[in-house]
Enzyme design. Structure first.
Site, PDB file in Angstrom:
ATOM      1  CD  GLU A  71       8.550  12.234 -15.381  1.00  0.00           C
ATOM      2  OE1 GLU A  71       7.444  13.121 -14.878  1.00  0.00           O
ATOM      3  OE2 GLU A  71       9.463  13.008 -16.099  1.00  0.00           O
TER       4      GLU A  71
ATOM      5  CB  SER B  63      12.733  22.511 -15.382  1.00  0.00           C
ATOM      6  OG  SER B  63      11.918  23.784 -15.423  1.00  0.00           O
TER       7      SER B  63
ATOM      8  CE  LYS C  83      11.356  19.447 -11.335  1.00  0.00           C
ATOM      9  NZ  LYS C  83      10.095  19.879 -11.959  1.00  0.00           N
TER      10      LYS C  83
ATOM     11  CG  HIS D 278      -1.735  -1.290   1.411  1.00  0.00           C
ATOM     12  ND1 HIS D 278      -2.960  -1.581   1.077  1.00  0.00           N
ATOM     13  CD2 HIS D 278      -1.273  -2.627   2.401  1.00  0.00           C
ATOM     14  CE1 HIS D 278      -3.263  -2.690   1.418  1.00  0.00           C
ATOM     15  NE2 HIS D 278      -2.305  -3.228   2.082  1.00  0.00           N
TER      16      HIS D 278
END
Ligand code: ARG
Length: 492
Positions: free
Chosen positions: A322, A309, A315, A188
């Site tokens: 992804e 970024s 970043k 979980h």
């Protein structure tokens, strides 16, 4: 027997084939004259409908397989005496010349060809003359396209299986050096019990092992020849289907001509196997994305495999995992599309089946690209922060089960022990303590069965080492599992 009436001979086009690869728009422009079919047709096809029907824009991908299939067919026609040996040789030579022209970038059929099958046949007739019109004897585009697709997919399955193997090898390498690296294990997405990092990675090895096996089984069912099924009912010519099948290294021939030309279950099976590979890669990708976050900080991504970024200078983004996660949706979508494509089709061939190709080609391209990118990422684009991992497993209650197990192995019924430890955890949480912070006296007040060795039982290393049940994360088991994995990886 007349060979002049095949549909392709009725094509009237401005250019028989284009000398360079045309853009789709240019292709459209090239349909300056309209095309008719056999002499049954009185009017020419509307250009927009010709464009709508055409598959050459994508089925050119099959060209080498189309040529290979046609070479086998031509040899069979000569072998069975349906055409002369000399005619057979002329056809084969012409087909091989087209292969050469294509490889050299000299053969780029435009939209006027409709599909790759017509394109090759028409070019063949230009090269070898009227004998080229004999190639399509005892064959239909229906068994032809089925043959091409299976030949194509057979090769791609082998390539993807090799990539899966390589990826499994990379997982094993990382696992090998991390048997005793501990990482929190989750259920979980809540800390559950610590595990060996090797054990965690071997879970993916197992998933990919099944993917590899599944592709092997799909290969068997893809490797069946529909050539000679004709349009749907077989042919009046004395063909030898086993001869073409053996020339093409097929493992067998379709027993029923209607089935052979009209099912695409092998492609659906492949799409399913491909979807599962993607689902597995996507799960790992998701973990890497989490691990690379500030919150987890379990891995560092190297600059060579990440991007920045355009606005936030701090970043570093995990684009590779992804994209893998994102592309998974697209591959699973192709599986769904193909299932829906097939579900209402009456026997036998229907033009709907032309729609199978883009789904297949895009899936192949996507799975191969994802396997490649993930392999690079794992091999050189990511590093586990082992100190951070060690600290992580020290700072939680993921050893609580072990306290309950400690009592249970000393005769306390497990449920009773479980309840007691639950209370201890609650007290610790309230006091900002971990289990290891309790004194022996406190333990013994909780239950007289606790002794000094409780501290050892609580240590994360021991917690992991003790789970030596078959398939568990205990170090001895994991070493055995690694050996076993190496052995299975060596089996082909
Ligand atoms: N381009 C067609 C396809 O991909 C080839 C088969 C056409 N057969 C036919 N009967 N129209 O399915």
């Amino acid at each position: 027997m007349g060979f002049g009436n095949w549909a392709g001979s009725r094509l009237h086009v401005s250019r028989a084939y284009c000398l360079r690869k045309l853009s789709w728009d240019e292709c459209e422009e090239s349909v300056t004259e309209q095309k008719t079919w056999s002499q049954r047709f009185e009017s020419a096809i509307v250009p927009a409908i010709a464009r709508f029907n055409a598959s050459i824009g994508f089925d050119i991908e099959l060209i080498e397989y189309d040529i290979t299939g046609s070479v086998a067919h031509a040899k069979m026609l000569a072998h069975t005496g349906i055409i002369s040996a000399e005619e057979g040789e002329q056809l084969v030579a012409g087909l091989e010349q087209i292969r050469q022209e294509y490889r050299e970038g000299q053969f780029n059929p435009g939209i006027e060809a409709e599909d790759v099958h017509f394109a090759v046949e028409r070019r063949l007739t230009e090269i070898v003359g009227d004998v080229g019109k004999k190639l399509h004897t005892a064959r239909s585009r229906n068994d032809q396209v089925g043959t091409d697709t299976r030949l194509y997919l057979r090769d791609r399955i082998e390539q993807i299986r090799a990539q899966v193997r390589e990826f499994q090898g990379i997982l094993l390498d990382i696992a090998e050096s991390n048997v005793e690296t501990l990482i929190p294990g989750y259920t979980h997405l809540q800390r559950a019990q610590p595990v060996s990092l090797a054990h965690h990675l071997l879970a993916y090895f197992e998933m990919l092992q099944r993917d590899w096996e599944r592709l092997g089984e799909t290969y068997q069912r893809t490797n069946i020849s529909p050539l000679g099924c004709g349009a749907l009912a077989g042919t009046t010519f004395p063909i030898d289907r086993h001869y073409t099948a053996s020339l093409l290294n097929f493992g067998g021939v379709y027993a029923n001509s209607l089935d052979g030309v009209s099912d695409r279950d092998f492609a659906i099976e492949f799409l399913c196997a491909a979807s599962l590979i993607m689902v597995h890669l996507s799960r790992l990708a998701e973990e890497i994305i989490l691990w690379a976050s500030e919150e987890f900080s379990f891995v560092t991504l190297s600059d060579s495999c990440a991007t920045g970024s355009s606005i936030m200078p701090q970043k570093k983004n995990p684009d590779v995992p992804e994209l893998v996660r994102g592309k998974t949706g697209r591959v699973c979508g192709h599986l769904q599309a193909m299932l829906m494509l097939m579900k209402g089709l009456p026997l036998a061939y229907n033009k709907d089946l032309q729609e199978d190709k883009e789904a297949l080609f895009d899936t192949v391209k996507t799975v191969k690209a994802c396997l490649e990118a993930m392999s690079i990422l794992l091999r050189e684009g990511m590093e586990f922060r082992t100190q951070r991992l060690a600290a992580a497993v020290e700072s939680d209650f993921s050893n609580a089960t072990d306290v309950a197990d400690y009592l249970a192995s000393r005769g306390v019924p497990f449920r009773e022990a479980y309840n007691l430890v639950g209370k201890v955890v609650k007290t610790c949480l309230a006091g900002g303590k971990l289990l290891k912070d309790l004194s022996l006296q406190e333990w013994q007040e909780l239950h007289p069965a606790f002794e000094k060795d409780i501290y050892e039982a609580l240590a994360p290393r021991q917690v992991v080492a003790a789970r030596n049940s078959y398939g568990g994360t205990g170090f001895v088991r994991v070493r055995q599992a690694l050996k076993d994995a190496h052995y299975r990886l060596s089996q082909n």
